[in-house]
Design a protein around this motif. Structure first.
Motif, short mmCIF file in Angstrom:
data_model
loop_
_atom_site.label_atom_id
_atom_site.label_comp_id
_atom_site.label_asym_id
_atom_site.label_seq_id
_atom_site.Cartn_x
_atom_site.Cartn_y
_atom_site.Cartn_z
N GLY A 150 0.81 -1.21 0.00
CA GLY A 150 0.00 0.00 0.00
C GLY A 150 0.84 1.26 0.00
N ASP A 151 1.98 1.20 0.67
CA ASP A 151 2.83 2.38 0.76
C ASP A 151 3.46 2.75 -0.58
OD1 ASP A 151 2.18 2.35 3.39
OD2 ASP A 151 4.12 1.65 4.13
N VAL A 152 3.63 1.77 -1.46
CA VAL A 152 4.14 2.08 -2.80
C VAL A 152 3.15 3.00 -3.53
CG1 VAL A 152 4.67 1.10 -5.07
CG2 VAL A 152 5.53 -0.01 -3.01
N GLY A 153 1.85 2.67 -3.45
CA GLY A 153 0.85 3.53 -4.05
C GLY A 153 0.82 4.90 -3.41
N LEU A 154 0.95 4.95 -2.08
CA LEU A 154 0.98 6.23 -1.38
C LEU A 154 2.15 7.07 -1.85
CD1 LEU A 154 0.14 8.22 0.84
CD2 LEU A 154 1.38 6.80 2.48
N LEU A 155 3.31 6.45 -2.00
CA LEU A 155 4.50 7.19 -2.43
C LEU A 155 4.32 7.73 -3.85
CD1 LEU A 155 7.25 7.95 -1.27
CD2 LEU A 155 8.19 5.90 -2.33
N LEU A 156 3.72 6.92 -4.73
CA LEU A 156 3.45 7.40 -6.09
C LEU A 156 2.48 8.57 -6.08
CD1 LEU A 156 3.17 3.99 -8.00
CD2 LEU A 156 5.06 5.62 -8.05
N GLY A 157 1.48 8.52 -5.20
CA GLY A 157 0.56 9.64 -5.07
C GLY A 157 1.25 10.90 -4.60
N LEU A 158 2.17 10.75 -3.66
CA LEU A 158 2.94 11.91 -3.19
C LEU A 158 3.78 12.50 -4.31
CD1 LEU A 158 4.21 10.78 0.34
CD2 LEU A 158 2.11 11.96 -0.26
N PHE A 159 4.43 11.64 -5.10
CA PHE A 159 5.22 12.12 -6.22
C PHE A 159 4.34 12.85 -7.24
CE2 PHE A 159 8.52 8.52 -5.56
CZ PHE A 159 9.10 9.25 -4.55
N GLY A 208 -2.37 3.83 0.35
CA GLY A 208 -1.80 3.81 1.69
C GLY A 208 -2.82 3.44 2.73
N CYS A 209 -4.03 3.95 2.58
CA CYS A 209 -5.11 3.59 3.51
C CYS A 209 -5.51 2.14 3.36
CB CYS A 209 -6.32 4.51 3.25
SG CYS A 209 -7.78 4.11 4.23
N ILE A 210 -5.51 1.63 2.15
CA ILE A 210 -5.88 0.22 1.93
C ILE A 210 -4.94 -0.71 2.70
CG2 ILE A 210 -5.99 -1.60 0.19
CD1 ILE A 210 -7.02 0.41 -1.79
N GLY A 211 -3.65 -0.38 2.66
CA GLY A 211 -2.70 -1.23 3.38
C GLY A 211 -2.75 -1.02 4.87
N ALA A 242 -4.75 5.29 11.25
CA ALA A 242 -3.89 6.23 10.51
C ALA A 242 -4.35 6.37 9.06
CB ALA A 242 -2.44 5.76 10.56
N GLY A 243 -4.86 5.29 8.48
CA GLY A 243 -5.34 5.37 7.10
C GLY A 243 -6.54 6.30 6.97
N VAL A 244 -7.47 6.20 7.91
CA VAL A 244 -8.64 7.09 7.90
C VAL A 244 -8.21 8.53 8.15
CG1 VAL A 244 -10.90 7.52 8.94
CG2 VAL A 244 -10.07 5.17 8.69
N TYR A 245 -7.24 8.73 9.05
CA TYR A 245 -6.72 10.07 9.30
C TYR A 245 -6.08 10.64 8.03
CZ TYR A 245 -3.84 13.79 11.31
OH TYR A 245 -3.25 14.99 11.57
N LEU A 246 -5.35 9.81 7.28
CA LEU A 246 -4.75 10.25 6.02
C LEU A 246 -5.83 10.71 5.05
CD1 LEU A 246 -2.26 10.44 4.09
CD2 LEU A 246 -2.78 8.09 3.42
N LEU A 247 -6.92 9.95 4.94
CA LEU A 247 -8.01 10.35 4.05
C LEU A 247 -8.60 11.68 4.47
CD1 LEU A 247 -9.94 6.99 3.42
CD2 LEU A 247 -8.15 8.05 2.04
#
Length: 700
Positions: free
Chosen positions: A192-201, A240-243, A276-281
């Motif tokens: 999940g963090d790979v997707g989060l990192l791509l979103g940040l980029f 990131g939230c999914i993971g 933490a995933g819900v907080y991120l959303l």
């Protein structure tokens, strides 16, 4: 504003000082206990609890400063990249608003109670100090996520939480199952963090900043032509939230994570890590396009349903609660996707209290089972966490039973309990959202939400009946399960449970127990004032939605309780027969399908793990037989060639050189023999030479 001015601003601001201290206190506790814990074997727990109490007090003071005041933002330049003519500045800072203030109080309060509970629960463990050190690290990581004012800092705290959870889940690493569970949780979260990192980029490529405040301002003026790109960015962030929050289809790590100590389960899976995933959303809510929100709503709904179905036939008391956590997290994500983030955050907070209470109650029950079963000759064969080995504990553990009833009312969503308020807020919002779409297919989302309410009531009532009603099902005196004759459990274990259970009552959140909007936390955009919630206005204007969802959810909850009561009320297992004598899985294929979590683990093993292992074996075989074979072949050729060249060098090259040397030596010896010192010999040699010269002239 330069860095010196920012530091001066923090030093002059009481809230800024408290925030910095709040971040440092648990981290310092971790460092002391990790490096010097062996020298403080009996004082480490109280040091951790003291720092936990200080963290909670600091959080509460920050809450009083921020909730009725204005948000505070401290930011300074972290580092810069590039040349002097064109530099990229990366900032770091602390953002304190209502959402951060509430989350700080929640995390530190739950952490403090779990530390108090752990003093008694983990007493005697050989890694006692290390356990409390890990708790401090975990709390510090969660606080860093909450305080972060930009996504890069948030991601660093995010990864630190993942590492701390890996340490805590695998705390009893001597157990093979615990080691595997911690590795599984760590690896799946990395997906999940790979997707989060791509979103940040993607966000940085579009807006050249990670700062949350600047990003929120940028999205208010976004270009509609890049909505597809923004949708992909939003889905990357959602990965990131999914993971982290165990959403479908990556929820398989959460039930296995029950291998950690029970207080760890309460900490990680009730209020902090999975939240933490819900907080991120919530922090990134403005970044999600309508298409991304629709996908988020669908995933959350599927998670709520799948978690509820998987919990129906479980026997492990902690795994039932783990699947329940998956279902409740799906509820929260569904609320985010249907445009009601405040309701999701409200449910996150209410869920933290009653789910932490339920996990700690499970800890008391498991602790009692350990105490009673240790005296039995066959205690190694008995599963202490199997609810089929329990029964009738309401008479043995009355305070624990009452606390369970309060937390039960919260998670099921009965009136007068907090879960009723937060679930009603999510379901009302989902119903209003579906009505606004003018398409009946959208009503599948609130409908499945109502089905999840029914499932929750059923499996929680099933657990209640198995654990606390009927007769105790093992052949031993149930009184041996008590901590002492007068106390059912240690006071340090009962106090956190009672406090958390009392906070499951609706009166703590709202004056009107049937209307969450009448409370201090939900209904007035307190948590996210920068995002006007149109659904709240729609629900307020159409009061029938609230009445309908409240009536239907209560009816379904009562129906689930009644169904479970009639199905299991007369269930009595034979005294002395342990759960190991029963089938570990249901015989019914449909029940087995849900029990095995829809065979997702088997699917991943077949689709990903086995091919990866087979690919690894193939690569290893190719490396060993082909690559190494070629290397060995060329090495052999090189050796043979070297030997041939060496032989040629010795025979021909060295032989020719040796021949010349021999010939030169022979000539030298002949010349030396001619020099005898006799005059007649010299005359004779000269005459012969002259004759040879004359002869050669005549011949030529």
């Amino acid at each position: 504003m330069n860095d010196t001015a920012i530091i001066s601003q923090i030093s002059e601001s009481l809230t800024g000082q408290l925030a910095v201290g709040l971040l440092l206190v648990p981290f310092v506790s971790f460092l002391i206990l990790f490096f010097f814990g062996r020298k403080l074997p009996s004082q480490g727990d109280w040091l951790a609890t003291l720092t936990g109490g200080i963290s909670f007090i600091l959080s509460f003071v920050i809450f009083t400063q921020i909730w009725t005041g204005t948000p505070q933002h401290f930011r300074w330049t972290w580092f810069s990249l590039g040349e002097t003519t064109k530099t990229l500045d990366f900032s770091a800072g602390i953002l304190l608003d209502n959402l951060a203030a509430v989350m700080l109080v929640l995390v530190t309060f739950i952490s403090l109670l779990i530390q108090v509970f752990s003093i008694a629960y983990m007493h005697g463990d050989k890694h006692y100090s290390r356990y409390f050190a890990y708790l401090g690290l975990f709390t510090a990581a969660m606080i860093s996520i909450i305080l972060a004012d930009n996504l890069l800092l948030l991601f660093m705290g995010w990864e630190l939480v993942g590492f701390a959870s890996y340490l805590l889940i695998g705390f009893w690493f001597e157990k093979k199952a615990a080691a595997k569970a911690s590795l599984k949780a760590f690896l799946i979260n990395r997906l999940g963090d790979v997707g989060l990192l791509l979103g940040l980029f993607g966000l940085y490529a579009l807006f050249q900043t990670f700062d949350l405040t600047e990003l929120n301002n940028s999205f208010s003026a976004q270009n509609p032509t890049i909505s597809t790109y923004l949708t992909l960015i939003g889905l990357g962030l959602f990965c990131g939230c999914i993971g982290k929050s165990a959403q479908f289809p990556l929820q398989v790590w959460l039930p296995d994570a029950m291998q950690g100590p029970t207080p760890v389960s309460a900490l990680i899976h009730a209020a902090t890590m999975v939240a933490a995933g819900v907080y991120l959303l919530a922090r990134c809510y403005a970044f999600f396009t309508p298409d991304a929100l629709l996908i988020i709503a669908i995933i959350g709904t599927l998670t709520a349903l799948s978690g509820g179905l998987a919990a129906l036939f479980q026997h492990d008391i902690k795994r039932i609660l783990a699947y329940s956590t998956i279902s409740q997290l799906g509820f929260m994500v569904m609320g985010m996707g249907t445009g009601n983030p405040e309701a999701s955050l409200f449910h996150l907070i209410t869920h933290a209290f009653f789910k932490a209470a339920l996990f700690l109650i499970a800890g008391i029950v498991i602790h009692a089972m350990h105490q009673g079963l240790n005296a039995l000759p066959y205690h190694e064969e008995v599963d202490r966490q199997d609810i089929r080995n329990m029964g009738g504990l309401r008479r043995i553990l009355p305070i624990t039973f009452i606390a369970y009833l309060l937390a039960f009312g919260g998670i099921v969503g009965l009136p007068f309990f907090s879960g009723f308020l937060s679930k009603d807020a999510i379901l009302s919002g989902a119903w209003a959202w579906a009505e606004s779409k003018n398409n009946r297919l959208y009503f599948l989302i609130p409908d499945i939400g109502f089905i999840s309410v029914l499932l929750t009531a059923f499996y929680m009532t099933r657990q209640l009946l198995f654990v606390f009603f009927g007769k105790f099902r093992l052949n031993l005196d149930p009184k041996t399960l008590r901590h002492s004759i007068r106390n059912e459990a240690s006071v340090l274990m009962l106090i956190p449970v009672v406090l958390l259970a009392l906070l499951s009552l609706a009166s703590f959140f709202a004056v009107n127990p049937f209307n969450a909007a009448s409370g201090w936390l939900y209904g007035g955009n307190q948590l996210m004032p920068q995002l006007p919630n149109m659904l709240l206005r729609a629900i307020a204007e159409n009061h029938e939605i609230h009445v309908y969802t409240a009536f239907l959810s209560t009816t379904l909850a009562l129906a689930g309780i009644a169904f479970a009561w009639f199905k299991y009320r007369n269930l009595e297992l034979k005294i002395g027969r342990v759960a190991s004598a029963y089938s570990a899985e249901p015989l019914n294929p449909i029940a087995r399908f849900t029990f095995r979590q829809f065979y997702l683990n088997e699917l991943y093993r077949f689709a990903f793990i086995k091919p990866a292992l087979k690919l690894g074996k193939t690569v290893a075989f190719f490396d060993k037989k082909v690559i190494d074979g070629l290397l060995h072949f060329f090495g052999m050729i090189a050796v043979v060639g070297a030997k041939i060249i060496g032989w040629f060098d010795r025979i021909f090259i060295d032989g020719f050189v040796n021949l010349l040397a021999w010939f030169s030596g022979s000539l030298g010896k002949m010349g030396r023999n001619l020099q005898g010192g006799e005059l007649q010999s010299y005359y004779l040699y000269a005459l012969l030479g002259l004759m040879l010269v004359v002869l050669s002239i005549l011949v030529l």
